[in-house]
Enzyme design. Structure first.
Site, short mmCIF file in Angstrom:
data_model
loop_
_atom_site.label_atom_id
_atom_site.label_comp_id
_atom_site.label_asym_id
_atom_site.label_seq_id
_atom_site.Cartn_x
_atom_site.Cartn_y
_atom_site.Cartn_z
CD GLN A 54 3.57 6.01 2.43
OE1 GLN A 54 2.55 5.45 2.03
NE2 GLN A 54 4.57 5.37 3.00
CG HIS A 95 0.52 6.86 5.36
ND1 HIS A 95 1.69 7.46 5.81
CD2 HIS A 95 0.82 5.56 5.18
CE1 HIS A 95 2.63 6.52 5.91
NE2 HIS A 95 2.14 5.36 5.53
CG HIS A 120 -0.09 1.45 7.23
ND1 HIS A 120 0.93 1.02 8.06
CD2 HIS A 120 0.51 2.30 6.34
CE1 HIS A 120 2.07 1.59 7.69
NE2 HIS A 120 1.84 2.37 6.65
CD GLU A 121 -1.04 2.56 2.75
OE1 GLU A 121 -0.67 3.74 2.62
OE2 GLU A 121 -0.24 1.64 2.99
N GLY A 133 0.83 -1.19 0.00
CA GLY A 133 0.00 0.00 0.00
C GLY A 133 0.86 1.24 0.00
CB CYS A 180 5.66 2.66 7.21
SG CYS A 180 5.12 4.09 6.25
CG LEU A 181 6.90 1.15 1.23
CD1 LEU A 181 6.19 1.34 -0.11
CD2 LEU A 181 8.06 0.18 1.09
#
Ligand code: NI
Length: 170
Positions: A51, A139, A135-136, A46, A93-94
């Site tokens: 991001q 963000h 999670h997304e 995701g 997380c990226l």
């Protein structure tokens, strides 16, 4: 389209307000393609627009990481309508490279979100999908998974991240 540079922790764009999407236009379509390309290349399950440095309320989830086009979920202006139960699994997380911790999340979620054509629908997810949707959506509200940790674990993880960044890990 293109693989974009990932915004990492410490960059203010991760914590900025994200603008509601009000029209389905070429810019939105291109943003969604870039999010998917960047997410698949990372690879990740995701990715949210901040991001890649775009403060709009857009994110993608793809548990198949590019293997199955039918698994792609586009989230425009997502809102969590309801949650059920609890799960505690390892999460990363990226935007926070090489840090993974067990995070408590709902076991199930119902999210209301529009697709690329701004058709609003409800998406129900459990397990990993519930985790990814939470999670997304977080963000887009400036919340990182580390913010969801509790007590001492949270303090220690933030310290670890600050040390890593100070050492030039990203
Ligand atoms: Ni993330």
């Amino acid at each position: 389209m293109s693989i974009r540079d990932l915004v990492r922790w410490g960059d203010a764009r991760l914590l900025s307000q994200n603008e509601e999407v009000v029209s389905s236009d070429a810019g939105l379509a291109a943003l969604i393609v870039d999010l998917l390309d960047t997410c698949h290349a990372a690879p990740g399950v995701g990715l949210a627009a901040p991001q890649i440095g775009v403060n709009r309320r857009v994110a993608v989830v793809d548990l198949s990481v590019g293997e199955d086009p039918s698994a792609i979920i586009v989230l425009v202006n997502p809102v969590i309508l309801s949650t059920s139960g609890e799960q505690k699994e390892e999460e990363g997380c990226l935007s926070v490279p090489d840090v993974a911790e067990k995070v408590v999340r709902p076991a199930g979620v119902v999210v209301r979100a529009a697709d690329a054509d701004l058709r609003v629908r409800e998406i129900e997810g459990s397990g990993l999908l519930a985790r990814a949707l939470s999670h997304e959506t977080d963000h887009l509200n400036g919340i990182l998974f580390v913010d969801r940790l509790r007590g001492l674990k949270k303090d220690l993880t933030w310290r670890k991240i600050e040390r890593r960044r100070a050492r030039g890990a990203w």
